[in-house]
Write a protein that holds these residues in place. Structure first.
Motif, PDB file in Angstrom:
ATOM      1  N   LEU A 273       0.818  -1.207   0.000  1.00  0.00           N
ATOM      2  CA  LEU A 273       0.000   0.000   0.000  1.00  0.00           C
ATOM      3  C   LEU A 273       0.854   1.260   0.000  1.00  0.00           C
ATOM      4  CD1 LEU A 273      -2.959   0.777  -0.046  1.00  0.00           C
ATOM      5  CD2 LEU A 273      -2.952   0.808   2.457  1.00  0.00           C
ATOM      6  N   ILE A 274       2.043   1.174   0.602  1.00  0.00           N
ATOM      7  CA  ILE A 274       2.920   2.345   0.626  1.00  0.00           C
ATOM      8  C   ILE A 274       3.341   2.742  -0.781  1.00  0.00           C
ATOM      9  CG2 ILE A 274       5.010   0.975   0.934  1.00  0.00           C
ATOM     10  CD1 ILE A 274       4.251   4.483   2.407  1.00  0.00           C
ATOM     11  N   ASP A 275       3.436   1.763  -1.693  1.00  0.00           N
ATOM     12  CA  ASP A 275       3.804   2.077  -3.071  1.00  0.00           C
ATOM     13  C   ASP A 275       2.672   2.823  -3.782  1.00  0.00           C
ATOM     14  OD1 ASP A 275       6.176   0.848  -2.595  1.00  0.00           O
ATOM     15  OD2 ASP A 275       5.850  -0.865  -3.928  1.00  0.00           O
ATOM     16  N   VAL A 276       1.444   2.478  -3.453  1.00  0.00           N
ATOM     17  CA  VAL A 276       0.305   3.207  -4.022  1.00  0.00           C
ATOM     18  C   VAL A 276       0.343   4.655  -3.555  1.00  0.00           C
ATOM     19  CG1 VAL A 276      -2.210   3.328  -4.174  1.00  0.00           C
ATOM     20  CG2 VAL A 276      -1.075   1.099  -4.095  1.00  0.00           C
ATOM     21  N   PHE A 277       0.592   4.841  -2.265  1.00  0.00           N
ATOM     22  CA  PHE A 277       0.621   6.190  -1.691  1.00  0.00           C
ATOM     23  C   PHE A 277       1.801   6.999  -2.225  1.00  0.00           C
ATOM     24  CE2 PHE A 277       2.317   9.081   1.523  1.00  0.00           C
ATOM     25  CZ  PHE A 277       1.221   9.921   1.715  1.00  0.00           C
ATOM     26  N   SER A 278       2.976   6.395  -2.226  1.00  0.00           N
ATOM     27  CA  SER A 278       4.187   7.156  -2.500  1.00  0.00           C
ATOM     28  C   SER A 278       4.343   7.532  -3.971  1.00  0.00           C
ATOM     29  CB  SER A 278       5.421   6.371  -2.042  1.00  0.00           C
ATOM     30  OG  SER A 278       5.526   5.144  -2.747  1.00  0.00           O
ATOM     31  N   ARG A 279       3.688   6.796  -4.859  1.00  0.00           N
ATOM     32  CA  ARG A 279       3.839   7.104  -6.282  1.00  0.00           C
ATOM     33  C   ARG A 279       2.820   8.136  -6.757  1.00  0.00           C
ATOM     34  NH1 ARG A 279       7.418   3.530  -8.481  1.00  0.00           N
ATOM     35  NH2 ARG A 279       6.904   4.164 -10.611  1.00  0.00           N
ATOM     36  N   GLY A 280       1.757   8.349  -5.988  1.00  0.00           N
ATOM     37  CA  GLY A 280       0.761   9.341  -6.378  1.00  0.00           C
ATOM     38  C   GLY A 280       0.059   8.954  -7.662  1.00  0.00           C
ATOM     39  N   GLY A 281      -0.477   9.945  -8.347  1.00  0.00           N
ATOM     40  CA  GLY A 281      -1.113   9.693  -9.630  1.00  0.00           C
ATOM     41  C   GLY A 281      -2.428   8.968  -9.502  1.00  0.00           C
ATOM     42  N   ALA A 282      -2.743   8.152 -10.490  1.00  0.00           N
ATOM     43  CA  ALA A 282      -4.055   7.504 -10.552  1.00  0.00           C
ATOM     44  C   ALA A 282      -3.931   6.099 -11.104  1.00  0.00           C
ATOM     45  CB  ALA A 282      -5.000   8.320 -11.424  1.00  0.00           C
ATOM     46  N   VAL A 283      -4.763   5.219 -10.575  1.00  0.00           N
ATOM     47  CA  VAL A 283      -4.912   3.864 -11.093  1.00  0.00           C
ATOM     48  C   VAL A 283      -6.372   3.721 -11.510  1.00  0.00           C
ATOM     49  CG1 VAL A 283      -4.790   1.401 -10.586  1.00  0.00           C
ATOM     50  CG2 VAL A 283      -3.091   2.962  -9.608  1.00  0.00           C
ATOM     51  N   LYS A 284      -6.601   3.508 -12.802  1.00  0.00           N
ATOM     52  CA  LYS A 284      -7.965   3.522 -13.326  1.00  0.00           C
ATOM     53  C   LYS A 284      -8.257   2.262 -14.124  1.00  0.00           C
ATOM     54  CE  LYS A 284      -8.152   8.572 -14.045  1.00  0.00           C
ATOM     55  NZ  LYS A 284      -8.442   9.616 -15.068  1.00  0.00           N
ATOM     56  N   SER A 285      -9.514   1.869 -14.113  1.00  0.00           N
ATOM     57  CA  SER A 285      -9.977   0.886 -15.086  1.00  0.00           C
ATOM     58  C   SER A 285     -10.759   1.645 -16.145  1.00  0.00           C
ATOM     59  CB  SER A 285     -10.851  -0.182 -14.429  1.00  0.00           C
ATOM     60  OG  SER A 285     -11.981   0.410 -13.803  1.00  0.00           O
ATOM     61  N   SER A 286     -10.728   1.142 -17.363  1.00  0.00           N
ATOM     62  CA  SER A 286     -11.369   1.820 -18.482  1.00  0.00           C
ATOM     63  C   SER A 286     -12.533   0.981 -18.971  1.00  0.00           C
ATOM     64  CB  SER A 286     -10.365   2.043 -19.623  1.00  0.00           C
ATOM     65  OG  SER A 286     -10.936   2.788 -20.669  1.00  0.00           O
ATOM     66  N   TRP A 287     -13.732   1.483 -18.792  1.00  0.00           N
ATOM     67  CA  TRP A 287     -14.938   0.802 -19.267  1.00  0.00           C
ATOM     68  C   TRP A 287     -15.229   1.275 -20.680  1.00  0.00           C
ATOM     69  CZ3 TRP A 287     -18.601   1.996 -14.532  1.00  0.00           C
ATOM     70  CH2 TRP A 287     -18.122   1.318 -13.405  1.00  0.00           C
ATOM     71  N   TYR A 288     -14.988   0.390 -21.660  1.00  0.00           N
ATOM     72  CA  TYR A 288     -15.330   0.724 -23.048  1.00  0.00           C
ATOM     73  C   TYR A 288     -14.593   1.989 -23.500  1.00  0.00           C
ATOM     74  CZ  TYR A 288     -18.723   0.352 -26.956  1.00  0.00           C
ATOM     75  OH  TYR A 288     -19.340   0.163 -28.171  1.00  0.00           O
ATOM     76  N   GLY A 289     -13.393   2.200 -22.955  1.00  0.00           N
ATOM     77  CA  GLY A 289     -12.657   3.402 -23.298  1.00  0.00           C
ATOM     78  C   GLY A 289     -13.325   4.662 -22.795  1.00  0.00           C
ATOM     79  N   ASP A 290     -14.184   4.500 -21.747  1.00  0.00           N
ATOM     80  CA  ASP A 290     -14.936   5.645 -21.203  1.00  0.00           C
ATOM     81  C   ASP A 290     -15.542   6.475 -22.326  1.00  0.00           C
ATOM     82  OD1 ASP A 290     -14.360   4.831 -18.665  1.00  0.00           O
ATOM     83  OD2 ASP A 290     -12.697   6.207 -18.375  1.00  0.00           O
ATOM     84  N   CYS A 291     -16.092   5.783 -23.313  1.00  0.00           N
ATOM     85  CA  CYS A 291     -16.603   6.475 -24.486  1.00  0.00           C
ATOM     86  C   CYS A 291     -18.077   6.835 -24.333  1.00  0.00           C
ATOM     87  CB  CYS A 291     -16.430   5.614 -25.737  1.00  0.00           C
ATOM     88  SG  CYS A 291     -17.663   4.303 -25.939  1.00  0.00           S
ATOM     89  N   LEU A 292     -18.499   7.772 -25.140  1.00  0.00           N
ATOM     90  CA  LEU A 292     -19.911   8.076 -25.348  1.00  0.00           C
ATOM     91  C   LEU A 292     -20.129   7.861 -26.841  1.00  0.00           C
ATOM     92  CD1 LEU A 292     -22.538   9.039 -24.069  1.00  0.00           C
ATOM     93  CD2 LEU A 292     -21.850  11.381 -24.594  1.00  0.00           C
TER      94      LEU A 292
END
Length: 343
Positions: A273-292
């Motif tokens: 968990l410290i690696d998640v905190f220390s690197r910052g930024g974002a971890v995302k999943s992409s549903w259908y390329g978040d398209c409309l």
């Protein structure tokens, strides 16, 4: 081959004569039980065709319209839609009536579409009108894989001019992410795969550098190609714990990791968990390329028609319905980007 019964469209529904349908890895996931166990499935969802009939209440669609089918027919009323984030709609529509076998057995259409058939019944909102002069085999791929990849880079990852991106997995979705990054003006586009043939394909879509993961450490290679820092955006188009780990550590501080490859339900992942905190930024999943679809499909088809987005390059072969099983086998061996069924 089986005969299926397709009802006349009811309220809000559309009957579509299918012209083309890509053979997508998601169809293989369905076939193997990796999505759910609601057999029997009617597979196929990367489709383009012509509207044959519409049901009551359908106002912006009529017979003869050329459409790309999508699996995000937004409801307009869920909490995501109400806050103006239609690309995340939590209650997307499908046809209310089932298609069936001749004995009355209802079919589960893949992603609510089911287009490995001459005709399919969908919700009218699943039909996106595009330029009728476009090649159905090429633009139909926007229905899933190509849109997922382009959107993962641009919509979810937010890649923009002058930034760096690494894409892990250079099949159809990964190469689409590379094409999307090139469209957005990324300066460094790193393709990662274990297959030299796929890396060669990736260069054709705009990769500026390639990394064979069988030969070198992926994280070290990406860092070396980005001034020792890591990429601004890393897209995992494979969806396995080991590739997600590579993506997480191959990004720069405050960078973005995008998971667009589909994992199977049994996969797990552990991270300090410290690696998640220390690197910052974002971890995302992409549903259908978040398209409309109503926004993105016509735009991308226009870019294709202008020669700025080479959708034709994704079409490796054109096949018949009888060839779908062999197409799955070619996909498994990495021999194709997309086999496209032409009806």
């Amino acid at each position: 081959m089986e005969t299926i019964l397709v009802p006349d469209p009811g309220p809000g529904e559309a009957l579509v004569q299918v012209q083309t349908c890509g053979v997508c890895h998601t169809d293989l996931h369905y076939r193997e039980g990796g999505i759910n166990d609601e057999f029997p499935f009617l597979l196929g969802h990367e489709a383009a065709g012509v509207v044959e009939a519409v049901g009551d209440g359908v106002e912006d669609l009529e017979p003869g319209d050329f459409v790309v089918l999508n699996w995000r027919a937004v409801c307009g009323t869920c909490r995501a839609c109400k806050r103006g984030e239609l690309q995340y709609c939590f209650a997307t529509y499908n046809a209310a009536q089932p298609m069936t076998l001749e004995d009355g057995t209802p079919l589960s259409p893949a992603l609510g579409i089911g287009a490995f058939a001459e005709k399919t019944l969908v919700h009218a909102g699943q039909c996106t009108k595009v330029d009728p002069e476009a090649d159905p085999a090429a633009v139909g791929l926007l229905g899933c894989g190509v849109m997922a990849g382009i959107g993962a880079a641009i919509n979810t990852g937010g890649i923009t001019r002058g930034q760096s991106i690494a894409v892990i997995g250079c099949g159809g979705v990964g190469d689409a992410a590379i094409a999307g990054a090139q469209l957005a003006g990324a300066s460094t586009i790193i393709a990662v795969d274990v297959d030299d043939k796929k890396l060669e394909w990736a260069e054709g879509f705009g990769a500026t550098h390639t990394v064979n993961a069988r030969e070198v450490d992926v994280v070290e290679a990406v860092q070396e190609l980005t001034g020792g820092h890591g990429a601004d955006v890393v897209v995992d188009a494979v969806g396995r714990p080991e590739t997600f780990r590579q993506a997480f550590y191959a990004r720069d501080l405050a960078g973005t990791v995008v998971l667009v490859g589909v994992p199977t339900p049994d996969m797990t992942f552990e991270l300090p968990l410290i690696d998640v905190f220390s690197r910052g930024g974002a971890v995302k999943s992409s549903w259908y390329g978040d398209c409309l679809p109503s926004r993105d499909f016509p735009m991308l088809v226009d870019l294709y028609r202008q020669g700025r987005l080479d959708l034709d390059a994704f079409v490796t072969e054109r096949i018949t319905l009888d060839d779908v099983e062999s197409a799955f086998e070619k996909m498994h061996h990495g021999e194709v980007l997309r086999s496209v069924v032409v009806l």
